[in-house]
Design an enzyme around this catalytic site. Structure first.
Site, mmCIF file in Angstrom:
data_model
loop_
_atom_site.group_PDB
_atom_site.id
_atom_site.type_symbol
_atom_site.label_atom_id
_atom_site.label_comp_id
_atom_site.label_asym_id
_atom_site.label_seq_id
_atom_site.Cartn_x
_atom_site.Cartn_y
_atom_site.Cartn_z
ATOM 1 N N ASP A 45 0.821 -1.182 0.000
ATOM 2 C CA ASP A 45 0.000 0.000 0.000
ATOM 3 C C ASP A 45 0.874 1.258 0.000
ATOM 4 O O ASP A 45 0.661 2.198 -0.769
ATOM 5 C CB ASP A 45 -0.866 -0.050 1.260
ATOM 6 C CG ASP A 45 -2.067 0.825 1.122
ATOM 7 O OD1 ASP A 45 -2.756 0.696 0.094
ATOM 8 O OD2 ASP A 45 -2.291 1.646 2.027
ATOM 9 N N LEU A 92 -0.471 -5.467 -14.861
ATOM 10 C CA LEU A 92 -1.778 -4.942 -15.245
ATOM 11 C C LEU A 92 -1.988 -3.565 -14.633
ATOM 12 O O LEU A 92 -1.462 -3.262 -13.572
ATOM 13 C CB LEU A 92 -2.891 -5.871 -14.734
ATOM 14 C CG LEU A 92 -2.904 -7.290 -15.299
ATOM 15 C CD1 LEU A 92 -3.988 -8.113 -14.618
ATOM 16 C CD2 LEU A 92 -3.143 -7.252 -16.804
ATOM 17 N N LYS A 124 -6.852 -12.545 -8.447
ATOM 18 C CA LYS A 124 -5.465 -12.129 -8.696
ATOM 19 C C LYS A 124 -4.628 -12.678 -7.548
ATOM 20 O O LYS A 124 -4.791 -12.291 -6.393
ATOM 21 C CB LYS A 124 -5.380 -10.606 -8.744
ATOM 22 C CG LYS A 124 -3.997 -10.101 -9.102
ATOM 23 C CD LYS A 124 -4.050 -8.599 -9.370
ATOM 24 C CE LYS A 124 -2.679 -8.082 -9.755
ATOM 25 N NZ LYS A 124 -1.719 -8.157 -8.649
ATOM 26 N N LYS A 330 -8.197 -3.893 -7.506
ATOM 27 C CA LYS A 330 -7.446 -4.084 -6.258
ATOM 28 C C LYS A 330 -8.375 -4.247 -5.060
ATOM 29 O O LYS A 330 -9.358 -3.516 -4.922
ATOM 30 C CB LYS A 330 -6.521 -2.886 -6.010
ATOM 31 C CG LYS A 330 -5.426 -2.736 -7.052
ATOM 32 C CD LYS A 330 -4.360 -3.815 -6.937
ATOM 33 C CE LYS A 330 -3.262 -3.381 -5.981
ATOM 34 N NZ LYS A 330 -2.141 -4.360 -5.988
ATOM 35 N N CYS A 424 0.473 -13.874 37.785
ATOM 36 C CA CYS A 424 -0.783 -13.695 37.053
ATOM 37 C C CYS A 424 -1.178 -12.222 37.050
ATOM 38 O O CYS A 424 -1.274 -11.603 38.108
ATOM 39 C CB CYS A 424 -1.886 -14.531 37.698
ATOM 40 S SG CYS A 424 -3.523 -14.144 37.038
ATOM 41 N N CYS A 427 -4.683 -11.820 39.276
ATOM 42 C CA CYS A 427 -4.799 -12.018 40.724
ATOM 43 C C CYS A 427 -3.451 -11.975 41.436
ATOM 44 O O CYS A 427 -3.401 -11.985 42.667
ATOM 45 C CB CYS A 427 -5.500 -13.347 41.006
ATOM 46 S SG CYS A 427 -4.493 -14.784 40.590
ATOM 47 N N CYS A 446 -9.586 -17.935 39.004
ATOM 48 C CA CYS A 446 -8.950 -16.619 38.878
ATOM 49 C C CYS A 446 -9.915 -15.600 38.294
ATOM 50 O O CYS A 446 -10.004 -14.489 38.772
ATOM 51 C CB CYS A 446 -7.692 -16.717 38.021
ATOM 52 S SG CYS A 446 -6.901 -15.119 37.727
HETATM 53 ZN ZN LIG Z 1 -4.815 -15.421 38.454
#
Ligand SMILES: [Zn+2]
Length: 705
Positions: A45, A92, A124, A330, A424, A427, A446
Site C-alpha cells: 500500500d 496490469l 489475482k 485491487k 498472574c 490475581c 482466577c
Molecule cells: Zn490469576
C-alpha cells in the site's frame, strides 16, 4: 490511469525536486529489495501511494523526470535476470472500486467500438509470476518475471512446486504462465524449517515464496504452489495446430485445456475463474471473490477482469506497459507494516494468560486494527519480537488480526525487550508455565466472573436478568463461586441482595429453573471447556448423547468427534477432570445432562414398547425432516428465522435431525442462504448443492421452530 478518484488510497505528497529525487530513490530501493530477496521497506500500500505521488509530481514537472523513475516500468524498473521472455510479461493497470472499473470498461468498449459480451473474472493471486516452458510435454525451464523483458532462471525449483507437473498429459511444446506462491500450511512449514535452521522466520507467504524460489542452495527444502493463468505458443511464431488454437481460442477455453494437461488452476478453488456476459455480472463475481478471500488458504490481492475472446484482445492491444484488454481490481490490503507499541497480558476465563499486541493503528481489509494476537510467550521468543519493532500484521475478514513477524532490517536500535510477567496479571498468584500456553495456578477460579458471565450467556444457559454487576454482587457476597452455585440460590438469599426486589427475584428463579432444562449441548458449552465453542459443543453432545458418556470417554473416544484432533482431545479430557466437581454440582441441582433426539428419555422407550413398535436405534433420529442431511447456514436470516442467532438456527437444524456444518462441500445436502450469502452460496451452486431461502427452510422445519 483513472487516478485520484474517491476510492483510490491517498497518494504520497511530494513538495519539491529534492523530495521527488528522494521518493524515486526510495521506490527504486524498495522495488529492488522486493524483486530481489522478497523483503521490502515498504508494504504494498505504501509503495502504491509513493509511486502515485511520483506520477503526480512528474505530471506537473515533466522537465524534472528522472531516468530512474519507477513510473511506467514493469516491476518498478527493478532489473533482475538475463533470460529473455518470448513475449514480455507485463503487469496490469489497477482500478480501485466499481466506478473506476465501469470507467475502464467503457473506455475499452469505445476503443473496440462494440460492447464486450464475454468477460473472464478470476482471482489475482498474491505470489510471483513465472513462465514455465515445456518441450514435448516436459518442463524444461522456469523463469521469473524479472523486469518483464527478461527474468531469472529458477529451473532448480522444478520438482518442489505443487500444481506444476514435470510432465504434461500430452507431449506438447508450450509456455505456461502463472503464479508461484505458498499456501498457509506451506508457509507455516517453511517458517518452522527456517526457524530450526537459523532462528529467524519469513515476514509473509509472498516473501517466503520469493526467497524459496530464487535460493539455490538452502539446506532445507520448502514446498511451493503453482496456479496457471495463461498459455502461449512456444516459440511465439510457432505454426503448429496447437499454437494456432492458443492464438484463437477464448481465454476460458485455453484455461480448460491447461487444467486438462494436469496443471493446477484456480478452477479447483472457491475463487475459480468464471465467464460472464456483462459488467453487472462482473461486479457480482468481484464481490463473491472478495467475500471468499478470508476463507482461502492462499493469498489474493485483487481480481483480474479480462476480455475472454481472442479477437477482442487482439483489437484492444497493449499500452507500453500493460494489456488494454485486462485490468486488476485491487482489494484492500490484508497485510501491512506497523509499529508494535506495547504488549498487554490478560488472564482469560479459563485462567489462560495471553499476550496481546498494541499496535500503531493501521487500516487492514477495510477496518482499523489496533490490537493483534501474539499467541503466547514462547511464540514471542520464537519470532524474536521487540517493543518498538516494525511488524507485519495480517487481517482478513472476521479473522483475529495477528502479528506475523518483525521486519528486522527496519530496526533503529531503540527497540526494547518485551516484559514477560512473573505473576498472574489478574490475581497476582503464580503462573503455571509448564505448557506453552501459560495459565494462572488458580485456573478458572482466577476469573470466576468471566466464566460465569459466559455460562449464563444467550448461546449457553441463556439466563436472563443476570448482568455482570449482579454476578459480581453474588460473588462478593460469597453466595456463589461458580455458575453451578446459581442453581442453589434461595429466594431469601436473593432478596437480601441490594437492589433486588420480589419481581426480579422471582423472574431470576424462574429463568434458572428454565435453564435446568437446556439441552446437553448448551450445558456442555456453558462449562467453557478450552477449545470447544458452540458448534463443537453441539457436535460433542450429538456424538455422545449424555454427560456420563462424555465423561467416560478417553482421548481416543473424544477424537471420534469431527473436528477434534490428537492435540485437542487430551485437553478436553483433562479439562473435564478439572471440571468434575462443577459437573457433579450441576447434576445434583437437577440440570439436564442429555441431548434430545440422540438418546430418548426412558418414558418414550416404555411407550414405544407398550405399543409394540420396533423403534429406531438410539442415536438415529429417524423420521425427522433433515435426517441424514448435512446443512450449512450462511448469510443474514430473514422471515421466521430473523430473530434467531446463528447458534439457534444451527440448533434448529439439529433438532430437525440434520447435522449443522460450516463449510460447503460435495457432501453438503442443503445450504440455507440468507441475504449477502456470498461465497458459500456460490460454491453450493457450482457443486450443484441444493440452496434454500430462510423462508423455504423455515417451512421445512416449521414443526421444530
Ligand atoms: Zn490469576
Amino acid at each position: 490511469m483513472m487516478r485520484g478518484m474517491s476510492e483510490t488510497p491517498p497518494l504520497t505528497s511530494i513538495a519539491d525536486e529534492t523530495a521527488y529525487a528522494e521518493a524515486v530513490q526510495l521506490a527504486v530501493d524498495a522495488s529492488a529489495a522486493y524483486y530481489g530477496d522478497g523483503t521490502s521497506t515498504l508494504d504494498d500500500d505504501a509503495y502504491d501511494r509513493l509511486v502515485r505521488g511520483i506520477e503526480a509530481y512528474e505530471a506537473g514537472h515533466p522537465d524534472q523526470v528522472l531516468p530512474s523513475s519507477p513510473t511506467g516500468k514493469v516491476a518498478g524498473g527493478a532489473v533482475v535476470g538475463d533470460v529473455p521472455h518470448t513475449v514480455p510479461m507485463l503487469s496490469l493497470d489497477n482500478v480501485f472500486g466499481p466506478d473506476q472499473l465501469a470507467a475502464w470498461a467503457a473506455s475499452l468498449e469505445r476503443r473496440l467500438d462494440h460492447p464486450v459480451t464475454a468477460w473472464s473474472v478470476e482471482a489475482k493471486l498474491d505470489g510471483l509470476a513465472v513462465s514455465a516452458r515445456y518441450r514435448r510435454g516436459r518442463l524444461v525451464q522456469l523463469v521469473t518475471r524479472g523486469d518483464g523483458q527478461a527474468g531469472e532462471d529458477v529451473s532448480h525449483s522444478i520438482g518442489t512446486i505443487v500444481g506444476l507437473p514435470e510432465r504434461l498429459a500430452e507431449p506438447v511444446t508450450v509456455e505456461l504462465r502463472g503464479e508461484v506462491m505458498m499456501t498457509t500450511a506451506q508457509f507455516a512449514d517453511a517458517c518452522a524449517k527456517r526457524q530450526a535452521h537459523d532462528g529467524t522466520t519469513f515476514a509473509n507467504p509472498r516473501s517466503a515464496a520469493a526467497g524459496t524460489l530464487r535460493t539455490r542452495d538452502r539446506p532445507y527444502v520448502c514446498e511451493l504452489t503453482f496456479f496457471g493463468y495463461g498459455a502461449l505458443p512456444l516459440p511465439p511464431g510457432d505454426d503448429s495446430p496447437l499454437a494456432g488454437r492458443l492464438r484463437e481460442l477464448p481465454h476460458s477455453q485455453i484455461m480448460e485445456w491447461v487444467a486438462g494437461q494436469g496443471v493446477q488452476t484456480t478452477a479447483v478453488t472457491p475463487v475459480a475463474g468464471v465467464l460472464v456476459a456483462d459488467l453487472e455480472a462482473v461486479r457480482a463475481r468481484v464481490e463473491e471473490i472478495a467475500a471468499a478471500r478470508a476463507g482461502l488458504d492462499f493469498g489474493i490481492d485483487g481480481i483480474v477482469i479480462k476480455c475472454d475472446l481472442a479477437a477482442d484482445q487482439a483489437a484492444a492491444g497493449f499500452s507500453s506497459r500493460a494489456p488494454r484488454w485486462a485490468v486488476a481490481y485491487k482489494l484492500p490490503a490484508t497485510e501491512k507494516i506497523t509499529k508494535l507499541l506495547a504488549v498487554e497480558w490478560n488472564t482469560g476465563r479459563t485462567g489462560i494468560i495471553a499476550p496481546r499486541a498494541v499496535l500503531e493503528p493501521v487500516e487492514l481489509d477495510g477496518s482499523v486494527v489496533t490490537y493483534a494476537t501474539l499467541h503466547n510467550a514462547a511464540d514471542i521468543a520464537r519470532r524474536g519480537l521487540m517493543l518498538g519493532d516494525s511488524v507485519t500484521v495480517y487481517k482478513a475478514g472476521d479473522v483475529i488480526p495477528r502479528v506475523e513477524a518483525p521486519v528486522v532490517h527496519l530496526r533503529t536500535g531503540d527497540e526494547r525487550p518485551i516484559d514477560i510477567p512473573r505473576v498472574c496479571p489478574s490475581c497476582g498468584d503464580a503462573i503455571d508455565a509448564t505448557q506453552e500456553r501459560w495459565r494462572c495456578v488458580r485456573g478458572r477460579a482466577c476469573r470466576a466472573i468471566a466464566s460465569i458471565e459466559y455460562a449464563v450467556g444467550r448461546d449457553q444457559l441463556d439466563i436472563e436478568g443476570l448482568a455482570v454487576n449482579r454476578i459480581q454482587q453474588m460473588l462478593d457476597a460469597g453466595l456463589i463461586a461458580d455458575f453451578a452455585d446459581l442453581f442453589y440460590l434461595t429466594r431469601d438469599q436473593l432478596l437480601a441482595l441490594d437492589r433486588m426486589g420480589e419481581t426480579s427475584t422471582d423472574n431470576l428463579l424462574a429463568a434458572l429453573e428454565r435453564a435446568k432444562a437446556q439441552p446437553l449441548s448448551r450445558v456442555f458449552c456453558a462449562l467453557g471447556v478450552r477449545g470447544t465453542g458452540r458448534s463443537m459443543s453441539r457436535r460433542i453432545a450429538a456424538h455422545f448423547g449424555t454427560m456420563d458418556a462424555i465423561r467416560a470417554a478417553d482421548a481416543a473416544a473424544i477424537q471420534q468427534v469431527e473436528g477434534i484432533g490428537p492435540e485437542k482431545a487430551p485437553v478436553v479430557v483433562a479439562e473435564l477432570v478439572e471440571l468434575d466437581a462443577l459437573i457433579d454440582k450441576l447434576i445434583k441441582a437437577g440440570v439436564n445432562m442429555t441431548q434430545p433426539g440422540v438418546v430418548r428419555p426412558p418414558a418414550d422407550e416404555a411407550a414405544d414398547e407398550a405399543a409394540g413398535e420396533a423403534g429406531g436405534e438410539a442415536g438415529e433420529p429417524l423420521g425427522l425432516p433433515l435426517a441424514g442431511m448435512s446443512v450449512v447456514v450462511t448469510g443474514t436470516m430473514t422471515g421466521p428465522l430473523a430473530a434467531l442467532s446463528r447458534n439457534e438456527v444451527n440448533e434448529l437444524v439439529e433438532r430437525a435431525g440434520g447435522k449443522a456444518s460450516s463449510g460447503v462441500s460435495a457432501k453438503t445436502s442443503l445450504v440455507v442462504a440468507g441475504d449477502k450469502a456470498g461465497s458459500k452460496r456460490t460454491k453450493a451452486e457450482s457443486l450443484g448443492v441444493r440452496v434454500a431461502t430462510p423462508e423455504e427452510f423455515a417451512g421445512l422445519v416449521a414443526a421444530f421452530l
